[in-house]
Design a protein around this motif. Structure first.
Motif, PDB file in Angstrom:
ATOM      1  N   ARG A 167       0.835  -1.217   0.000  1.00  0.00           N
ATOM      2  CA  ARG A 167       0.000   0.000   0.000  1.00  0.00           C
ATOM      3  C   ARG A 167       0.865   1.261   0.000  1.00  0.00           C
ATOM      4  N   LEU A 168       1.851   1.292   0.927  1.00  0.00           N
ATOM      5  CA  LEU A 168       2.681   2.496   1.058  1.00  0.00           C
ATOM      6  C   LEU A 168       3.510   2.765  -0.193  1.00  0.00           C
ATOM      7  N   MET A 169       3.947   1.695  -0.853  1.00  0.00           N
ATOM      8  CA  MET A 169       4.761   1.880  -2.061  1.00  0.00           C
ATOM      9  C   MET A 169       3.960   2.481  -3.216  1.00  0.00           C
ATOM     10  N   ILE A 177      13.386   1.742   5.540  1.00  0.00           N
ATOM     11  CA  ILE A 177      13.079   0.466   6.179  1.00  0.00           C
ATOM     12  C   ILE A 177      14.309  -0.033   6.946  1.00  0.00           C
ATOM     13  N   VAL A 178      14.060  -0.565   8.122  1.00  0.00           N
ATOM     14  CA  VAL A 178      15.131  -1.064   8.997  1.00  0.00           C
ATOM     15  C   VAL A 178      15.948  -2.156   8.292  1.00  0.00           C
ATOM     16  N   ALA A 223      11.438  -5.673   1.935  1.00  0.00           N
ATOM     17  CA  ALA A 223      10.738  -4.576   1.242  1.00  0.00           C
ATOM     18  C   ALA A 223      11.168  -4.484  -0.230  1.00  0.00           C
ATOM     19  N   LEU A 224      12.461  -4.680  -0.487  1.00  0.00           N
ATOM     20  CA  LEU A 224      12.945  -4.652  -1.874  1.00  0.00           C
ATOM     21  C   LEU A 224      12.316  -5.776  -2.704  1.00  0.00           C
ATOM     22  N   ALA A 225      12.152  -6.942  -2.094  1.00  0.00           N
ATOM     23  CA  ALA A 225      11.525  -8.072  -2.798  1.00  0.00           C
ATOM     24  C   ALA A 225      10.056  -7.769  -3.102  1.00  0.00           C
ATOM     25  N   ILE A 239      17.728   1.833   6.849  1.00  0.00           N
ATOM     26  CA  ILE A 239      18.119   2.631   8.019  1.00  0.00           C
ATOM     27  C   ILE A 239      18.374   1.695   9.204  1.00  0.00           C
ATOM     28  N   PRO A 240      19.198   2.121  10.172  1.00  0.00           N
ATOM     29  CA  PRO A 240      19.408   1.302  11.372  1.00  0.00           C
ATOM     30  C   PRO A 240      18.190   1.374  12.300  1.00  0.00           C
ATOM     31  N   SER A 241      18.022   0.368  13.143  1.00  0.00           N
ATOM     32  CA  SER A 241      16.908   0.345  14.110  1.00  0.00           C
ATOM     33  C   SER A 241      16.919   1.591  14.989  1.00  0.00           C
ATOM     34  N   SER A 242      18.116   2.108  15.268  1.00  0.00           N
ATOM     35  CA  SER A 242      18.242   3.299  16.130  1.00  0.00           C
ATOM     36  C   SER A 242      17.552   4.513  15.529  1.00  0.00           C
TER      37      SER A 242
END
Length: 287
Positions: A167-169, A177-178, A223-225, A239-242
């Protein structure tokens, strides 16, 4: 005719078992969600189980809202632990086969190799702690039960990462995305099939089993898949979880080793991208 009780029947796994049930007419299927069987009402649960009188219980019910569980400790403990104890006791006392579904979140994420069923457990959030308590209560009260740990579950039913990303894409130009949480997704239809392989086998071996799809990926790679299969044009960065703080800490690494379920039950474990394609094709047909 053996009667199978499905708890949490409106969830992702319960919904996939409903679809699969058509292939197993030799069983009488009883589907319950909170309206039909309130697992939070611990005082009535045994009596209600007596009334249903199943020969098999597949417990798909859980408090799976990982972040909300941090502030809903009591509800999480009832659904993930205390009701499991009653289900286990009842099934043991009544000669009922019991399959309980658990999670990779019983691990702390510090491993660097795929986790076997014997790997040390050390949950780092309320969800994981209550699910581990449920596992222990299950096997202590019914040593003949089977516990299946799974991870990153998605389906064409319910709310999940695949549907949210799809949906978001289509709504956004870019997503972050982490990329430092590693594991493997599980298509709930594959897990449902694995459960039926176990139930229809003449070889009932109690204990803990791992099941997820094959592949070692991050949420970013997942997410890339999804982007690739869906043909979405949205930009995706890792992005990192932090950089994406949440109320509950997630394990950084929770890849499950599936050797045991393959060896004992000859369960086929599909590659994650193959299953993802199947699910997304179903979603495209729906939308």
């Amino acid at each position: 005719m053996k009667k199978i009780l499905i708890t949490g029947a409106n969830g992702q796994l319960g919904s996939e078992l409903k679809v699969l049930a058509e292939k197993y007419p030799e069983y009488e299927w009883i589907y319950t969600d909170r309206e039909e069987l309130d697992l939070c009402n611990l005082t009535k649960l045994e009596t209600e189980l007596d009334d249903i009188n199943p020969q098999i219980i597949i417990n798909c019910a859980a408090h799976t809202a990982v972040d909300r569980a941090e502030s809903e400790l009591e509800l999480s403990d009832i659904l993930n632990h205390k009701c499991v104890e009653i289900l286990a006791k009842w099934s043991a006392a009544n000669g009922c086969q019991f399959i309980h579904v658990s999670t990779d979140y019983v691990f702390d994420g510090t491993s660097a190799i795929a986790l076997t069923e014997e790997a040390a457990v050390n949950p780092i959030n309320v969800y994981g702690k209550t699910k581990l308590a449920g596992e222990n209560a299950c096997l202590e009260n019914n040593p003949d039960a089977i516990v299946i740990r799974t991870s990153w579950v998605y389906s064409s039913y319910g709310a999940n990462f695949v549907k949210t990303m799809s949906r978001l894409m289509q709504e956004r130009d870019a997503l972050s995305i982490v990329n430092d949480q590693i594991g493997s997704p599980t298509y709930a239809a594959d897990l449902a099939q694995a459960i039926m392989v176990i139930l229809t086998s003449s070889n009932w071996k109690p204990g803990i089993y791992n099941f997820s799809n094959e592949g070692e990926i991050s949420w970013y790679e997942f997410a890339l898949a999804i982007q690739e299969i869906g043909g979405f044009k949205c930009g995706i960065s890792g992005i990192p979880s932090s950089a994406y703080p949440t109320p509950a800490t997630r394990p950084a690494y929770s890849l499950l080793d599936k050797s045991k379920i393959k060896n004992v039950y000859e369960v086929a474990v599909p590659y994650y991208k193959d299953s993802l394609k199947k699910c997304m094709q179903l979603l495209n047909n729906v939308t």
